[in-house]
Design an enzyme around this catalytic site. Structure first.
Site, mmCIF file in Angstrom:
data_model
loop_
_atom_site.group_PDB
_atom_site.id
_atom_site.type_symbol
_atom_site.label_atom_id
_atom_site.label_comp_id
_atom_site.label_asym_id
_atom_site.label_seq_id
_atom_site.Cartn_x
_atom_site.Cartn_y
_atom_site.Cartn_z
ATOM 1 N N SER A 45 0.803 -1.222 0.000
ATOM 2 C CA SER A 45 0.000 0.000 0.000
ATOM 3 C C SER A 45 0.838 1.276 0.000
ATOM 4 C CB SER A 45 -0.947 0.014 1.205
ATOM 5 O OG SER A 45 -0.230 -0.126 2.414
ATOM 6 N N ASP A 212 -1.889 8.111 9.151
ATOM 7 C CA ASP A 212 -2.812 7.272 9.917
ATOM 8 C C ASP A 212 -2.090 6.345 10.886
ATOM 9 O OD1 ASP A 212 -1.593 5.531 8.206
ATOM 10 O OD2 ASP A 212 -3.411 4.862 7.185
ATOM 11 N N HIS A 215 0.734 4.693 7.157
ATOM 12 C CA HIS A 215 1.062 5.174 5.814
ATOM 13 C C HIS A 215 1.604 6.607 5.844
ATOM 14 C CE1 HIS A 215 -2.074 2.035 5.296
ATOM 15 N NE2 HIS A 215 -1.237 1.626 4.353
#
Length: 272
Positions: A45, A212, A215
């Site tokens: 991600s 967060d 990330h």
């Protein structure tokens, strides 16, 4: 008559297939000649999100730096670990196809480092190391000229991540993550591959650099981009735009030779 028609049909079909193949091959060669080399960003991600405009993605920074020199291609897959990624790599880059990839950047490991009870994502440290080495060996096999840069999985803001995910206990922690980051450093040393270390120095990721808890936020992305840029300039200067040739002539060259525009395009080989 029917036999003659069948023979004629088969012969015509085969001729069409042969001509089509030759035209395709000719077109493919021409396409290869005029297409740009690719820089591949591979990972989970943190790579998938690297083109995110809202967080000033590090991949977007690289794409801007290499604009008109190389195409920066995002191959990030959110939630993936190295066990899945190594299989995916072989599907995306089969041995039978040649690639013009001067640089591949691999950022992966945060999912592998999940707690052991997170069986969907967790990959034991020893297997993680083997998987990364397997991916490196495969890239070296299919594209020996490709330079690889590894990026350590960054530190985690455990409390923020736990609260955002509404978890009683965080599914990952920095003590474990640091071991996976250390494995990347070790692989880099063993394989003589450049590593961007996000745990130390100017590019260390701090809690406030994350959006967060896991990330990258804007500051984190800027650190990754600047770190990669500095690493490339220092360890691989031949991969900086300064040493690469621009894709097709600059407009000023064409303006000065406007009468010969088509002849310039015809003989232009931007790779040499």
């Amino acid at each position: 008559v029917m036999q003659k028609n069948i023979i004629s049909f088969v012969g015509g079909t085969l001729a069409g297939l042969i001509i089509g193949y030759l035209l395709h091959k000719k077109g493919r060669n021409k396409c290869t000649l005029y297409s740009r080399p690719s820089i591949i960003l591979f990972g989970a991600s943190m790579t998938q999100n690297s083109l995110n405009k809202s967080t000033n993605g590090w991949g977007a920074g690289l794409a801007n730096w290499y604009v008109r020199y190389c195409d920066v291609i995002n191959r990030g897959f959110s939630g993936y670990n190295t066990r899945w990624a190594k299989c995916l790599l072989k599907k995306m880059f089969p041995k039978e196809i040649s690639f013009d990839v001067p640089l591949m950047i691999i950022l992966i490991g945060s999912n592998d480092a999940c707690n052991e009870n997170e069986i969907q994502h967790h990959v034991p440290l020893s297997e993680f190391r083997e998987n990364v080495i397997e991916m490196i060996n495969y890239i070296n096999l299919i594209s020996p000229k490709t330079t690889i840069i590894l990026v350590t999985p960054p530190p985690l803001d455990t409390e923020t991540w736990r609260n955002i995910r509404n978890l009683e206990i965080s599914d990952r922690n920095n003590e474990t993550l640091s071991k996976y980051a250390d494995a990347i450093r070790g692989i880099g040393k063993e394989k003589e591959i450049s590593v961007l270390d996000l745990w130390t120095g100017d590019y260390r990721i701090r809690n406030e650099d994350l959006c967060d808890g896991l990330h990258f936020g804007e500051i984190g992305n800027e650190k990754v981009f600047c770190g990669l840029k500095e690493l490339i300039k220092t360890n691989h200067p031949y991969l900086t735009p300064t040493f690469l040739r621009i894709h097709f002539p600059d407009w000023e060259i064409i303006e000065q030779n406007s009468n010969f525009f088509h002849s310039i395009l015809k003989r232009w080989n931007w790779k040499t």
